[in-house]
Design a protein around this motif. Structure first.
Motif, mmCIF file in Angstrom:
data_model
loop_
_atom_site.group_PDB
_atom_site.id
_atom_site.type_symbol
_atom_site.label_atom_id
_atom_site.label_comp_id
_atom_site.label_asym_id
_atom_site.label_seq_id
_atom_site.Cartn_x
_atom_site.Cartn_y
_atom_site.Cartn_z
ATOM 1 N N LEU A 140 53.277 12.124 61.535
ATOM 2 C CA LEU A 140 52.883 13.387 60.910
ATOM 3 C C LEU A 140 51.591 13.924 61.516
ATOM 4 C CD1 LEU A 140 53.657 12.485 57.181
ATOM 5 C CD2 LEU A 140 54.868 14.190 58.574
ATOM 6 N N ASN A 141 50.694 13.027 61.875
ATOM 7 C CA ASN A 141 49.410 13.431 62.457
ATOM 8 C C ASN A 141 49.534 13.808 63.925
ATOM 9 O OD1 ASN A 141 48.048 12.959 60.034
ATOM 10 N ND2 ASN A 141 47.670 10.812 60.534
ATOM 11 N N ASP A 142 50.565 13.317 64.589
ATOM 12 C CA ASP A 142 50.771 13.610 66.007
ATOM 13 C C ASP A 142 52.256 13.840 66.258
ATOM 14 O OD1 ASP A 142 50.627 13.884 68.741
ATOM 15 O OD2 ASP A 142 50.293 11.740 69.141
ATOM 16 N N LEU A 194 55.167 10.202 50.298
ATOM 17 C CA LEU A 194 54.940 11.308 51.235
ATOM 18 C C LEU A 194 55.928 12.455 51.007
ATOM 19 C CD1 LEU A 194 54.451 9.190 54.504
ATOM 20 C CD2 LEU A 194 52.684 10.071 52.973
ATOM 21 N N SER A 195 56.400 12.604 49.793
ATOM 22 C CA SER A 195 57.465 13.568 49.497
ATOM 23 C C SER A 195 57.093 15.012 49.855
ATOM 24 C CB SER A 195 57.849 13.489 48.022
ATOM 25 O OG SER A 195 56.722 13.758 47.195
ATOM 26 N N ASP A 196 55.806 15.339 49.876
ATOM 27 C CA ASP A 196 55.407 16.700 50.235
ATOM 28 C C ASP A 196 55.554 16.972 51.726
ATOM 29 O OD1 ASP A 196 54.780 17.217 47.615
ATOM 30 O OD2 ASP A 196 52.639 16.784 47.854
ATOM 31 N N GLN A 197 55.673 15.905 52.522
ATOM 32 C CA GLN A 197 55.703 16.070 53.976
ATOM 33 C C GLN A 197 56.985 15.568 54.634
ATOM 34 O OE1 GLN A 197 51.713 13.942 54.016
ATOM 35 N NE2 GLN A 197 51.425 15.353 55.730
ATOM 36 N N VAL A 198 57.779 14.793 53.902
ATOM 37 C CA VAL A 198 58.993 14.234 54.502
ATOM 38 C C VAL A 198 60.190 14.479 53.591
ATOM 39 C CG1 VAL A 198 57.621 12.416 55.600
ATOM 40 C CG2 VAL A 198 58.824 11.936 53.453
ATOM 41 N N LEU A 235 59.162 16.409 57.940
ATOM 42 C CA LEU A 235 59.664 15.378 58.840
ATOM 43 C C LEU A 235 60.958 14.812 58.255
ATOM 44 C CD1 LEU A 235 59.032 13.535 61.366
ATOM 45 C CD2 LEU A 235 57.987 11.945 59.733
ATOM 46 N N LYS A 236 62.012 14.780 59.048
ATOM 47 C CA LYS A 236 63.324 14.335 58.559
ATOM 48 C C LYS A 236 63.516 12.850 58.864
ATOM 49 C CE LYS A 236 66.746 17.197 59.088
ATOM 50 N NZ LYS A 236 67.751 18.115 59.697
#
Length: 360
Positions: A301-303, A193-197, A169-170
């Motif tokens: 992230l969930n939706d 949340l570095s693994d996802q954003v 996610l950017k």
């Protein structure tokens, strides 16, 4: 000439010339010079009203009052007493970021000028409900306070929203690198949340004066400055704008991002509640609540499908309020104000100064 000198001194890092309040070419000196110039014009020529901004209105208003000229005051950010109260708590929450909040350096004389400007105003204009609420901290009687939110910039074309299945996610932050803007909260969420954003930061600040800021910028993509058109393009290239400001008169980056179809997560101390509908074209969280900010990001992230929906809704919202609408509303209000002032002078009507409680 004084403003040109200020800009040149800033470019050449001649800090002694632009030192806060004391430098001969500091912002305060420029404003006071302009104020005195306007005051002399009011002395020489007949005017119906004078419209001035915070920190640049005192001498103009003093002369205007002596001549029965209506004083219209634009307060672009919240009242200073409320700022000191709210941001003092922020310094306790993030002591390592205190260096990024220099607003507490204002002298007693400057703060007294702010109060006198407010006291002399016949009408006060603000751009958000939050700014109006801060005036409840004024220790006296104030004129009517009217909220007229700013407009949106030109709306960009519909944009594509790439799904998150194969990428992060950017996130984007645009603004001064100060904890008044909630920058520490942005970094805290991005680090957690570095693994996802992935986070991009666009803005300037006293990087060397704050080790926490300097360290955080090294962990993320930092762009010190961009031309305005490139800022808008950068917004289009990101999924969400994070703007968790702790004390904001409006927050133009909110409307800029929305105009490009980029939804915004902001706080209840910005114009977010005035220009967006939470849960439809953006998200509003409580100011100073890092966990709420993180939860809003995790919700996306969930939706992730909601990004396209919220983004296009934001763009549609921006279409409904171009800057021309702001201009029309302001012009209409000033016209009514001058009409009331004329009636008061002629004795055919009245003009009443309401207490600060009118902000409710």
């Amino acid at each position: 000439m004084r403003e040109l000198a200020r800009m040149l001194a800033s470019r050449l890092n001649l800090n002694s010339l632009t030192r806060h309040e004391a430098g001969p070419f500091c912002v305060d000196a420029v404003y006071r010079d302009l104020d005195l110039t306007v005051a002399r014009q009011i002395e020489r020529q007949p005017f119906s009203a004078v419209y001035a901004y915070e920190d640049g209105a005192l001498e103009s208003f003093r002369v205007a009052k002596s001549k029965g000229v209506t004083c219209l005051y634009d307060l672009p950010i919240g009242y200073w007493r409320a700022a000191q109260c709210l941001l003092a708590a922020e310094i306790e929450r993030w002591p390592e970021w205190a260096a990024t909040m220099p607003g507490f350096r204002d002298s007693e004389a400057k703060l007294a000028r702010k109060d006198e400007e407010l006291q002399l105003a016949d009408q006060i204009y603000v751009a958000s409900q939050f700014t109006r609420r801060t005036l409840e901290d004024y220790p006296g009687t104030l004129a009517n306070v009217e909220v007229i939110p700013y407009g949106f910039p030109s709306v960009g074309p519909p944009r594509d929203y790439v799904d998150l299945q194969s990428r992060k996610l950017k996130l984007l932050f645009v603004g001064g690198l100060s904890q008044r803007k909630g920058i520490a909260d942005v970094f805290a969420v991005a680090d957690t949340l570095s693994d996802q954003v992935e986070l991009t930061v666009v803005g300037r600040g006293d990087v060397q004066g704050c080790s926490a800021l300097e360290s955080a910028l090294k962990r993320h993509h930092w762009i010190p400055s961009l031309p305005h058109d490139q800022v808008l393009q950068t917004m289009r290239e990101h999924d969400v704008l994070l703007f968790p400001s702790l004390f904001e008169g409006f927050g133009l980056v909110i409307t800029e991002a929305m105009s490009q179809g980029t939804p915004v997560i902001t706080t209840d101390r910005t114009a977010g509640p005035d220009v967006m509908t939470a849960g439809e074209d953006g998200w509003i969280v409580s100011a100073g609540d890092t966990s709420a900010l993180q939860q809003a990001v995790e919700n996306i992230l969930n939706d992730p499908d909601q990004l396209a929906r919220f983004g296009e809704n934001a763009r549609q919202t921006a279409m409904k309020r171009p800057w021309a609408v702001y201009g029309q509303e302001m012009a209409s209000s000033v016209k009514e104000m001058l009409k009331a002032s004329d009636e008061r002078r002629e004795g055919t009507g009245g003009f009443r100064l309401d207490r600060g409680g009118c902000v409710e």
